[in-house]
Design a protein around this motif. Structure first.
Motif, mmCIF file in Angstrom:
data_model
loop_
_atom_site.group_PDB
_atom_site.id
_atom_site.type_symbol
_atom_site.label_atom_id
_atom_site.label_comp_id
_atom_site.label_asym_id
_atom_site.label_seq_id
_atom_site.Cartn_x
_atom_site.Cartn_y
_atom_site.Cartn_z
ATOM 1 N N VAL A 273 60.602 10.074 44.080
ATOM 2 C CA VAL A 273 59.863 11.272 42.969
ATOM 3 C C VAL A 273 59.874 13.047 43.735
ATOM 4 O O VAL A 273 60.003 13.348 42.687
ATOM 5 N N LEU A 274 60.965 12.517 45.160
ATOM 6 C CA LEU A 274 61.462 14.196 45.402
ATOM 7 C C LEU A 274 62.643 14.684 44.676
ATOM 8 O O LEU A 274 63.128 15.269 44.028
ATOM 9 N N HIS A 275 63.533 13.446 44.015
ATOM 10 C CA HIS A 275 64.518 13.729 43.631
ATOM 11 C C HIS A 275 64.506 13.671 42.017
ATOM 12 O O HIS A 275 65.225 14.926 41.929
ATOM 13 N N THR A 276 63.598 12.822 41.879
ATOM 14 C CA THR A 276 63.219 13.514 40.183
ATOM 15 C C THR A 276 62.814 14.228 40.467
ATOM 16 O O THR A 276 63.304 15.341 39.239
ATOM 17 N N ALA A 277 62.073 15.150 41.256
ATOM 18 C CA ALA A 277 61.984 16.871 41.407
ATOM 19 C C ALA A 277 62.527 16.934 41.132
ATOM 20 O O ALA A 277 62.851 18.341 41.014
#
Length: 329
Positions: free
Chosen positions: A306-310
């Motif tokens: 989710v950090l990558h997605t953000a």
């Protein structure tokens, strides 16, 4: 009369007349083994009560064969259900011994114990051996259905069996069957009176968490988030006073919520929730690293995703590296 006082009096009476008062004492001890809270400080009391009940029923069966086997089976299920430090093998042995006493019964009380024994063993096996737990959960469900008319005990037993059944089917890549079982379990809990929903809150929240997972797997993310909202509040409150019991379910729910936020295009909400899930997993891994290290790895990987997605790529790399380091320890 308080249960502790009743047990003390019955112990004295049992010394005088085992045949008359022994069964009453054993049943009071079984009740105690279920009532004491699941905290480490209480485990010894639960274990002692269940052990004493089983020992007492063994004496009664030895003295009067054919009269107390159902009671002994009930005590063995209580023994196997205590969350102490016994091996899974010993708990399963107690479960199978209990089944041996009641597997051919047509008596309602015997059927209740038979269903409870199968459910207890399915619960033990589900986290690591879903293929072995599945037939036990199916037998438990089928036996509960034979226990009509249904009271609170039978309805909650059926719902708990359906919860385990759903977990096993999800693990064995049968998502439609898992969703159906979990929906049925949650519906049973939903129809309970308010006081009963509170009493069986742990089992109810476990069922809801499973259903949220199935809804997410079915790409029904908004519906999953709606269902998860109240469960998240209840689990957060529960974790304050029984963290070892509540945090695993809370962490499991938070991971699914994070995935739902990410899929709905809400990356910051996903990151915040995943970070909270990692915090729960860290706490559990510190208290029981053997059991919860893999949970921490899964939570860290979800957070990295989710950090990558953000768009927070550097943090995503750090988190993924930590997950590999934890897994390699």
């Amino acid at each position: 009369m308080p249960l502790a006082v009743r047990i003390t009096l019955l112990r004295q009476l049992t010394r005088v007349d085992l045949a008359r008062f022994g069964p009453m004492l054993a049943e009071a001890l079984i009740t105690r083994s279920h009532q004491v809270k699941i905290r480490r400080s209480f485990v010894l009391r639960r274990t002692a009560a269940a052990d004493e009940a089983a020992t007492l029923y063994r004496r009664l069966v030895r003295d009067r064969p054919g009269r107390h086997e159902v009671g002994l089976a009930r005590a063995l299920v209580a023994q196997g259900s205590v969350p102490d430090d016994r091996t899974m093998t010993s708990a399963l042995e107690q479960g199978w011994e209990a089944v041996g006493y009641v597997e051919d019964t047509t008596d309602r009380e015997g059927l209740v114990v038979l269903a409870a024994a199968h459910l207890m063993m399915a619960n033990l096996l589900a986290p690591t051996a879903a293929q072995d737990a599945l037939p036990l959960a199916e037998r438990a469900r089928a036996t509960w259905l034979r226990c009509a008319p249904f009271g609170l005990r039978e309805r909650t037993g059926l719902a708990r069996s359906l919860t385990v059944l759903g977990d096993c089917r999800a693990e064995l890549d049968a998502p439609a069957e898992a969703l159906a079982a979990r929906e049925e379990a949650v519906e049973i809990f939903r129809r309970l009176p308010g006081w009963a929903r509170l009493r069986y809150m742990p089992a109810r929240l476990l069922a809801v968490t499973g259903l949220v997972e199935s809804l997410s797997a079915d790409r029904r993310w908004a519906q999953a988030l709606t269902l998860a909202a109240t469960a998240r509040e209840d689990l957060t409150l529960w974790a304050r006073w029984e963290p070892l019991r509540a945090r695993p379910t809370l962490g499991r729910l938070l991971l699914v919520i994070a995935v739902c936020h990410a899929e709905l295009g809400e990356p910051e909400a996903a990151v915040t929730t995943a970070e909270e899930a990692v915090a729960q997993a860290r706490w559990l891994a510190e208290h029981d690293p053997v059991r919860y290290r893999d949970w921490l790895v899964a939570a860290l990987r979800t957070l990295a995703g989710v950090l990558h997605t953000a768009g927070r790529y550097e943090e995503a790399v750090w988190t993924a590296d930590e997950a590999r380091a934890v897994q390699g320890d």
